[in-house]
Design an enzyme around this catalytic site. Structure first.
Site, short mmCIF file in Angstrom:
data_model
loop_
_atom_site.label_atom_id
_atom_site.label_comp_id
_atom_site.label_asym_id
_atom_site.label_seq_id
_atom_site.Cartn_x
_atom_site.Cartn_y
_atom_site.Cartn_z
N ARG A 169 -6.74 -1.87 3.22
CA ARG A 169 -5.37 -2.03 3.95
C ARG A 169 -4.66 -0.58 4.01
O ARG A 169 -3.26 -0.73 4.17
CB ARG A 169 -4.47 -2.98 3.07
CG ARG A 169 -4.92 -4.47 3.21
CD ARG A 169 -4.48 -5.29 4.58
NE ARG A 169 -5.22 -6.45 4.80
CZ ARG A 169 -4.73 -7.63 4.58
NH1 ARG A 169 -3.64 -7.78 4.17
NH2 ARG A 169 -5.55 -8.66 4.42
N ARG A 172 1.56 -2.23 6.26
CA ARG A 172 2.93 -2.41 6.36
C ARG A 172 3.69 -1.50 5.32
O ARG A 172 4.99 -1.24 5.52
CB ARG A 172 3.36 -3.85 6.13
CG ARG A 172 3.52 -4.75 7.30
CD ARG A 172 3.28 -6.20 6.87
NE ARG A 172 2.30 -6.43 6.06
CZ ARG A 172 1.77 -7.67 5.60
NH1 ARG A 172 2.65 -8.80 5.61
NH2 ARG A 172 0.70 -7.78 4.80
N ARG A 188 3.19 -1.76 15.26
CA ARG A 188 3.31 -3.36 15.26
C ARG A 188 4.26 -3.80 16.06
O ARG A 188 4.03 -4.93 16.86
CB ARG A 188 3.32 -3.60 13.71
CG ARG A 188 2.91 -5.06 13.53
CD ARG A 188 3.00 -5.39 12.24
NE ARG A 188 2.85 -6.92 11.92
CZ ARG A 188 3.50 -7.98 11.93
NH1 ARG A 188 4.84 -7.67 12.70
NH2 ARG A 188 3.17 -9.32 11.70
N ASP A 207 -9.08 -8.17 11.92
CA ASP A 207 -8.82 -8.96 10.78
C ASP A 207 -10.20 -9.83 10.52
O ASP A 207 -10.71 -10.17 11.84
CB ASP A 207 -7.67 -9.82 10.87
CG ASP A 207 -7.40 -10.70 9.73
OD1 ASP A 207 -6.63 -9.95 8.80
OD2 ASP A 207 -7.69 -11.62 9.39
N TYR A 224 -11.08 -20.50 4.93
CA TYR A 224 -9.80 -20.51 6.14
C TYR A 224 -10.16 -21.36 7.15
O TYR A 224 -9.20 -22.15 7.45
CB TYR A 224 -9.56 -18.95 6.60
CG TYR A 224 -8.84 -18.22 5.46
CD1 TYR A 224 -7.66 -17.99 5.45
CD2 TYR A 224 -9.85 -17.35 4.92
CE1 TYR A 224 -7.03 -17.22 4.48
CE2 TYR A 224 -9.30 -16.14 3.94
CZ TYR A 224 -7.99 -16.37 3.59
OH TYR A 224 -7.43 -15.72 2.76
O1 CP3 Z 1 -6.50 -1.39 6.91
C1 CP3 Z 1 -7.43 -2.37 6.60
O2 CP3 Z 1 -7.92 -2.64 5.59
C2 CP3 Z 1 -8.25 -2.71 7.90
C3 CP3 Z 1 -7.76 -3.88 8.58
C4 CP3 Z 1 -7.74 -5.28 7.97
C5 CP3 Z 1 -6.76 -6.24 7.81
N1 CP3 Z 1 -7.22 -7.43 7.13
C6 CP3 Z 1 -5.43 -6.18 8.56
C7 CP3 Z 1 -4.51 -7.00 8.18
C8 CP3 Z 1 -8.94 -5.63 7.17
C9 CP3 Z 1 -10.21 -5.14 6.74
C10 CP3 Z 1 -8.44 -7.15 6.77
C11 CP3 Z 1 -9.21 -8.04 5.80
C12 CP3 Z 1 -8.86 -9.55 5.69
N2 CP3 Z 1 -7.91 -10.24 6.20
C13 CP3 Z 1 -9.27 -10.15 4.37
C14 CP3 Z 1 -10.25 -9.74 3.37
C15 CP3 Z 1 -9.73 -8.75 2.42
C16 CP3 Z 1 -8.67 -9.36 1.42
O3 CP3 Z 1 -7.44 -8.83 1.89
O4 CP3 Z 1 -9.05 -9.86 0.66
C17 CP3 Z 1 -8.40 -11.39 4.34
C18 CP3 Z 1 -8.61 -12.57 3.54
C19 CP3 Z 1 -7.82 -11.31 5.73
C20 CP3 Z 1 -6.98 -12.49 6.08
C21 CP3 Z 1 -5.61 -12.18 6.28
N3 CP3 Z 1 -5.08 -11.20 7.23
C22 CP3 Z 1 -4.58 -12.63 5.53
C23 CP3 Z 1 -4.67 -13.57 4.36
C24 CP3 Z 1 -3.40 -11.99 6.06
C25 CP3 Z 1 -2.02 -12.31 5.27
C26 CP3 Z 1 -1.58 -11.63 4.25
C27 CP3 Z 1 -0.81 -10.41 4.51
O5 CP3 Z 1 -1.19 -9.21 3.95
O6 CP3 Z 1 0.24 -10.46 5.34
C28 CP3 Z 1 -3.57 -11.12 7.15
C29 CP3 Z 1 -2.77 -10.27 7.72
C30 CP3 Z 1 -3.24 -8.85 7.88
N4 CP3 Z 1 -4.56 -8.36 8.09
C31 CP3 Z 1 -2.33 -7.80 7.88
C32 CP3 Z 1 -3.00 -6.38 7.95
C33 CP3 Z 1 -2.72 -4.94 8.08
C34 CP3 Z 1 -0.78 -8.02 7.73
C35 CP3 Z 1 -0.20 -8.18 9.27
C36 CP3 Z 1 1.18 -7.84 9.42
O7 CP3 Z 1 1.26 -6.57 10.11
O8 CP3 Z 1 1.91 -8.63 9.64
#
Ligand code: CP3
Length: 343
Positions: free
Chosen positions: A25, A29, A38, A75, A152
């Site tokens: 990540r 944010r 964003r 994602d 999911y």
């Molecule tokens: O920088 C990176 O790591 C690359 C991009 C990336 C994202 N999600 C962006 C993202 C990657 C590799 C993921 C993987 C991901 N997404 C996983 C596996 C890794 C882990 O965290 O266990 C999972 C389970 C998801 C599903 C997901 N996406 C969830 C549960 C959420 C909400 C939780 C949160 O942190 O808000 C997301 C949203 C998400 N994916 C964000 C980002 C940067 C936040 C979104 C935002 O900008 O509001």
């Protein structure tokens, strides 16, 4: 070309005096520049599907910190969406999806080959990045592992114990297995396209692997990873794969051998000295600093970072966090971690 990239060296099994580093990540944010892009995109999914903006947020942490790897901005839930599930994000809560609860839901999904129609902007992001990244930076593509993606798709949201997925597995094994198979096929197609577009490494995120026990772990964490990795190696033998069976505990031991992965990513519940003895002897490891240090900083951040570098100094290691950096992290702490590694 590119063979002396530090991440690729580690993935080939080389021990390096200073481990390469990137962060789960890392585009997120906690960075003001991410929040600005964003906002420009409007919402998270528009950001994922607008190649110029997705490439921009991928590059932001590379510019700021000079990480050794960039991870494609996308994602894991884009694959369910490409298979026909509804997907939306509720601000402050997380993802929501339409649910798959029976055979009819499974048969309403699109075939695996149909995903490219939705996911082609992601491949364009990869192409932009492979042109614009610094020459020494490795581009990592990724997908969710089938079990985690299925949790999911079945529950329609993140769940603390993956209860709905475990229930479908117990009550309608044929539908559950069919879903795992569909996601596995889609993941092979998706990662192959990322590689053809320029991804140099791919990572499989099995964030909920820890709730699979005993034989279930073999059937739903090991076997799908092995099938995906074998299919990718068949088409792209030189592309390394990182597997992340989060919270796998003692099942981390043997995971590299059982799946054919080139590297196993360790969450922060794993003791680094234990993993050096039991996991790193099978190949490269990645991890495993607790992400809370990015919030709290201070001397503990430095001493923990050094302890992990030291524990894994006898073999191939890519420094990373044990899970994603959180939105409340202080960007200065990231620099402190990097200084402690490279110092
Ligand atoms: O920088 C990176 O790591 C690359 C991009 C990336 C994202 N999600 C962006 C993202 C990657 C590799 C993921 C993987 C991901 N997404 C996983 C596996 C890794 C882990 O965290 O266990 C999972 C389970 C998801 C599903 C997901 N996406 C969830 C549960 C959420 C909400 C939780 C949160 O942190 O808000 C997301 C949203 C998400 N994916 C964000 C980002 C940067 C936040 C979104 C935002 O900008 O509001």
């Amino acid at each position: 070309m590119g063979n002396d990239k530090t991440i690729l060296k580690a993935l080939r099994g080389e021990t390096q005096a200073v481990p390469p580093v990137w962060m789960m990540r890392q585009a997120g944010r906690y960075l003001p520049e991410y929040r600005a892009t964003r906002a420009q995109a409007g919402d998270f999914l528009s950001l994922c599907y607008t190649p110029e903006l997705a490439a921009e947020v991928t590059l932001q942490p590379i510019r700021r910190y000079g990480f050794d790897a960039a991870i494609l901005f996308a994602d894991i839930l884009l694959v369910p969406q490409a298979l026909g599930a509804e997907l939306w994000f509720v601000t402050g809560e997380g993802p929501r999806l339409s649910t798959i609860t029976d055979a009819a839901g499974l048969s309403a999904l699109k075939p695996a080959e149909a995903i490219h129609e939705t996911l082609s902007p992601v491949y364009e992001t990869v192409r932009i990045l492979s042109r614009t990244l610094p020459k020494h930076t490795t581009l990592i593509g990724f997908a969710g592992a089938p079990w985690t993606v299925a949790t999911y798709m079945i529950a329609g949201r993140g769940t603390p114990d993956q209860g709905p997925a475990h229930a479908l597995k117990a009550e309608d094994r044929a539908t559950f297995n069919g879903l795992i198979e569909r996601i596995t096929d889609a993941t092979i197609a998706y990662l192959s396209m990322q590689i053809e577009a320029g991804a140099e490494v791919v990572k499989l995120f099995d964030s909920w692997a820890g709730s699979l026990r005993g034989e279930d772990f073999d059937t739903y964490a090991v076997a799908p990873a092995r099938r995906i990795i074998a299919a990718l190696k068949d088409r792209h033998p030189d592309i390394p794969v990182i597997a992340f069976p989060r919270e796998a505990k003692d099942r981390y031991e043997g995971f590299t051998r059982a799946t054919g992965a080139d590297c196993v990513a360790l969450d922060n519940s794993v003791d680094a000295d234990w993993a050096a003895t039991h996991v790193q002897r099978e190949g490269c490891v990645q991890g495993n600093l607790d992400p809370r240090h990015m919030v709290t900083g201070g001397p503990d951040l430095v001493s923990e970072t050094r302890r992990i570098v030291e524990a894994f100094s006898g073999g191939p290691h890519i420094f990373n966090l044990g899970h994603g950096i959180t939105p409340d992290a202080d960007p200065d702490n990231v620099q402190k971690m990097i200084d402690a590694i490279r110092g």
